[in-house]
Scaffold this motif. Sequence first.
Motif, PDB file in Angstrom:
ATOM      1  N   GLU A 103      -2.054  -7.578   8.091  1.00  0.00           N
ATOM      2  CA  GLU A 103      -3.327  -6.881   8.164  1.00  0.00           C
ATOM      3  C   GLU A 103      -3.311  -5.748   9.039  1.00  0.00           C
ATOM      4  O   GLU A 103      -3.614  -4.491   8.750  1.00  0.00           O
ATOM      5  CB  GLU A 103      -4.692  -7.977   8.784  1.00  0.00           C
ATOM      6  CG  GLU A 103      -5.126  -8.671   7.754  1.00  0.00           C
ATOM      7  CD  GLU A 103      -6.260  -9.359   8.260  1.00  0.00           C
ATOM      8  OE1 GLU A 103      -6.074  -9.653   9.639  1.00  0.00           O
ATOM      9  OE2 GLU A 103      -7.030  -9.824   7.616  1.00  0.00           O
TER      10      GLU A 103
ATOM     11  N   TYR B 265      -1.309  -2.728   7.659  1.00  0.00           N
ATOM     12  CA  TYR B 265      -2.171  -1.979   6.577  1.00  0.00           C
ATOM     13  C   TYR B 265      -3.107  -1.251   7.164  1.00  0.00           C
ATOM     14  O   TYR B 265      -3.280  -0.122   6.913  1.00  0.00           O
ATOM     15  CB  TYR B 265      -2.753  -3.153   5.635  1.00  0.00           C
ATOM     16  CG  TYR B 265      -3.786  -2.287   4.760  1.00  0.00           C
ATOM     17  CD1 TYR B 265      -5.111  -2.317   4.872  1.00  0.00           C
ATOM     18  CD2 TYR B 265      -3.416  -1.630   3.739  1.00  0.00           C
ATOM     19  CE1 TYR B 265      -5.901  -1.799   3.906  1.00  0.00           C
ATOM     20  CE2 TYR B 265      -4.243  -0.850   2.947  1.00  0.00           C
ATOM     21  CZ  TYR B 265      -5.568  -0.873   3.054  1.00  0.00           C
ATOM     22  OH  TYR B 265      -6.300  -0.049   2.283  1.00  0.00           O
TER      23      TYR B 265
ATOM     24  N   LYS C   1       1.166   2.679   2.084  1.00  0.00           N
ATOM     25  CA  LYS C   1      -0.083   2.213   2.487  1.00  0.00           C
ATOM     26  C   LYS C   1      -0.466   1.036   1.523  1.00  0.00           C
ATOM     27  O   LYS C   1      -0.944  -0.064   1.574  1.00  0.00           O
ATOM     28  CB  LYS C   1      -1.241   3.291   2.506  1.00  0.00           C
ATOM     29  CG  LYS C   1      -2.557   2.610   2.599  1.00  0.00           C
ATOM     30  CD  LYS C   1      -3.381   3.895   2.658  1.00  0.00           C
ATOM     31  CE  LYS C   1      -3.853   4.318   1.343  1.00  0.00           C
ATOM     32  NZ  LYS C   1      -5.111   5.223   1.579  1.00  0.00           N
ATOM     33  N   LYS C   2      -0.122   1.306   0.144  1.00  0.00           N
ATOM     34  CA  LYS C   2      -0.286   0.471  -0.982  1.00  0.00           C
ATOM     35  C   LYS C   2       0.471  -0.719  -0.810  1.00  0.00           C
ATOM     36  O   LYS C   2       0.200  -1.901  -0.933  1.00  0.00           O
ATOM     37  CB  LYS C   2       0.022   1.174  -2.277  1.00  0.00           C
ATOM     38  CG  LYS C   2      -0.785   0.309  -3.560  1.00  0.00           C
ATOM     39  CD  LYS C   2      -0.381   1.098  -4.908  1.00  0.00           C
ATOM     40  CE  LYS C   2      -0.824   2.531  -4.890  1.00  0.00           C
ATOM     41  NZ  LYS C   2      -0.640   3.107  -6.138  1.00  0.00           N
TER      42      LYS C   2
ATOM     43  N   HIS D  75      -0.758  -3.148   1.873  1.00  0.00           N
ATOM     44  CA  HIS D  75      -1.922  -3.877   1.056  1.00  0.00           C
ATOM     45  C   HIS D  75      -1.329  -4.989   0.226  1.00  0.00           C
ATOM     46  O   HIS D  75      -2.018  -6.162   0.227  1.00  0.00           O
ATOM     47  CB  HIS D  75      -2.924  -2.974   0.281  1.00  0.00           C
ATOM     48  CG  HIS D  75      -4.235  -3.905  -0.047  1.00  0.00           C
ATOM     49  ND1 HIS D  75      -4.644  -3.888  -1.221  1.00  0.00           N
ATOM     50  CD2 HIS D  75      -5.017  -4.231   0.800  1.00  0.00           C
ATOM     51  CE1 HIS D  75      -5.563  -4.589  -1.325  1.00  0.00           C
ATOM     52  NE2 HIS D  75      -6.090  -4.742  -0.105  1.00  0.00           N
ATOM     53  N   LYS D  76      -0.298  -4.980  -0.494  1.00  0.00           N
ATOM     54  CA  LYS D  76       0.155  -5.878  -1.346  1.00  0.00           C
ATOM     55  C   LYS D  76       0.835  -7.091  -0.319  1.00  0.00           C
ATOM     56  O   LYS D  76       0.482  -8.270  -0.684  1.00  0.00           O
ATOM     57  CB  LYS D  76       1.335  -5.285  -1.937  1.00  0.00           C
ATOM     58  CG  LYS D  76       1.071  -4.709  -3.265  1.00  0.00           C
ATOM     59  CD  LYS D  76       2.209  -3.932  -4.056  1.00  0.00           C
ATOM     60  CE  LYS D  76       1.920  -2.920  -4.930  1.00  0.00           C
ATOM     61  NZ  LYS D  76       3.284  -2.353  -5.517  1.00  0.00           N
TER      62      LYS D  76
ATOM     63  N   THR E  57      -2.345  -9.156   0.835  1.00  0.00           N
ATOM     64  CA  THR E  57      -2.867  -9.751  -0.136  1.00  0.00           C
ATOM     65  C   THR E  57      -1.982 -10.929  -0.365  1.00  0.00           C
ATOM     66  O   THR E  57      -2.526 -12.072  -0.757  1.00  0.00           O
ATOM     67  CB  THR E  57      -3.113  -8.961  -1.482  1.00  0.00           C
ATOM     68  OG1 THR E  57      -3.724  -7.682  -1.087  1.00  0.00           O
ATOM     69  CG2 THR E  57      -3.848  -9.670  -2.630  1.00  0.00           C
TER      70      THR E  57
END
Lengths: 634, 231
Positions: free
Chosen positions: B56, B59, B207-208, B211-212, B215
Amino acid sequence: MKKAEGVIILWWLLFFTLHAEGTSYSLPGKPTLTNCRSPEKETFTCWWEPGSDGGLPTTYHLYYRKESSDAVHECPDYRTAGKNSCFFNKNDTSIWINYNITVVATNARGSTFSDPVEIDVVYIVKPNPPEKVTANVSWNKSWPSLRVSWDPPQKADTRSGWITLIYELRIKLEGEDKWEEHPAGQQKMYNIYSLQSGGTYLVQVRCRPDHGFWSEWSDSTYFKVPDYFPQERSIWIIIMIFSVFIFLILIWAIHMNSHTLKHHILPPVPGPKIKGFDKQLLKSGKSRDAFSSLVGSDFPPTTTNYEDLLVEYLEVYIPEEQGLMLEEGKDLHDGSLKSKSYTSDSDSGRGSCDSHALLVDKSEEEKEVGQKSNQQGGRTEMDLKRPEESPEENILNYSHANVGSPDVSCEKVKTWPSLFSPLTENSSGPLDQPDSPEMAKQHCLSDSLFPPSPLSSPFAPPGHKEVLGSNYQEYSFGNLHPQTGSHQYLRAHGNMNVANIGHKGVPADLQLPPVRSTEYVEVQKVNNENMVLLYRVSSDVEKGCPGRRHTEEYSRLKGVNNDNGLLLLQRMVSEEEMNICPYEDQESSGLTDSGYTTSTAQKSTAYIPPATQVLDERVAGGYVDTSMFTLPIY
Amino acid sequence: VYAASVLQWGVWALFLCPCHLTVSTPLDCRDDPGSLTRCPSISQEKLLDRVIHHAELIYRVSEELCSLFEELFIPFPLRLQSNQAGYACITKALPIPSSKSEIQEISDKWLLQSVLMLVQSWIEPLVYLQMTLDNYDHAPDMLLNKTKWVSEKLISLEQGVVALIKKMLDEELLTTVYSEPSVLQNDVQPEVLESVMKDYTLLSCFKKDAHKMETFLKLLKCRQTDKYNCA
């Protein structure tokens, strides 16, 4: 002919049909993709705005291409999301992959492509607003607090962690415009504490994923805060504390100024200022004693005969030596041994014996003496001392005294400074001091007999010093040796009724009358308490002892010195005179023992020893009959 | 060509593998009878929580980095939320699930494996990015610091994931490094704008991917607690 006409008609028809359409056909306008949104990161929808349709029915198609492949797909669902929209369901939605989306508008004339849009579903998430917003008011020690709780939007899968939502709530009072916003993080409830009692609030919540857009605000939830007292009470408590504080300050201020306030509000009642009236006596309950000092005045008349009353007067006899002679009045019971203060105490009701009978000014004396006296010839006053008098200074202590035995013994005698000092200690200088030592026979009359006013005027010299206040002096007789038989006499003149002076031949102007038959109060003794016991001496000279000394029993007042001491001419007293006739008419003057305090503070002559009293007072009280006094020098 | 690339990757793996292994060893606390020190063991749930926290944070910081960079260096017309077609993310090639339905189908193991792959593939590029940003004329300190911080945290994240794998799956996976060779090989000095765009793309991709990771790990956590209701 027919062919040409057919061609013309055909052309004409074509022309008209073309024009019959009304508008020019054109390509459709360019559509634009307005936005694409995903509510839960699992599906998404794109909307577009169509351009002009170009006059022809236009169809729109959406085509997209995913990031990694070149395959072009068409929108799977044009209906679900409404008009001009494309809905991508779960199966068609890929996360973290860029979509390249294009909308194509097609009409009969052609197609128009919109600008392509690249989107990643992750970044277009806009969740639905939170649901089930509830507000509960709870009480915490009489203070209300609000707990707002909500649920995430139904579609968002926050439970599995697929999407993480961050919440925010806002609250405002009903009727206000400004919202109060509170970020709530990832929690699904929030506490609010500063609430107005009785207020109605609105609460709204919204959320957003950590990588997307804010949702819309939820519907307002209303709640009412019940009234709670403390808000009102706190104000009252503050007011009360403040007022108590002010009250305390006032009390303190009043206390500090209590004295002045007392004087302003309750002015002190002036006490009796009767000369010879001792307040302490009155307080102690001995009213007789207290009033006894007043008895010398003409009121109330006591058991004397009226005749006696009429007889009383004060005579000031001034011989050619320019002395003052004082004649005594008849009534002696007034115990007029009070020493009078020499001041003209107008309120004291006292006789002027003290005030004006004895003049301060020598010149005045002479003047007035010259006026009045001369009636009886020279009377000599001076009995300032007796030869047997002990050289010691004695203080004549006199007071109202009971008639008692002739034995007089006294411990101490206070000198009359003005009388004695010129005789004994030093000379005042300007005045002619008699040689005779300390004690002078003096008697002083209570001047209560004389109202001050009538006598005051003629006698008040301009330079009269009113030093002698209404004070009494203590005189104590010194040792009186009975053997010598010398006595000290205090002659008191009593003039009961000034008004009656005239009867007796007192001059109308109330000058001191010429010497008539006078009565004397003789000091019988000084008892152990230093009190002079007086007895009334018969005025009948013939009755009494020969050579009653009325001729010689006056001391001439030389004057009053600067310190308000009476200076008396000393007169040598012969032995005979020292002999005291047996006492007659012992009469209780009804005097009670009392002591008179003298005020020493006011008078202190230079030649007065500090302990002694000013002679003036005694003298001022009446007559100074030095012949009567033996110097208590035994 | 394919064989050559595989060989390259193998070389890189061999080269970098020991480092990772040595680095990851401290987390690997084994109760050796012979060892003098005993590592305090941590429970699986706690470990997973910590790993999630790491992800977290990473990200969030990468998001800040990206927006900062965009503000500073990218002219407005070129600002795009997503990558430009020309610059693909380096991790494009990785077999990573890209939809929820796909994720629901893969196993825990594979989830973890995906996370590990992602983490490991970004360690290098971030180092490279740090170097590049130092060359910038007006790069603020905050940018540099954040980049540095992220790369450090990424390394620790990797350690955690490895330990997690070990705990959860009780396997020792030989960590293979998936690195994009094109990034490292590109030593040609491109144009300024190009390099800027490249960095920008790099940051966006990172950044993406961050986030992956986040998640995946959260989904994994859900699976641990409630197996049947999760995605």
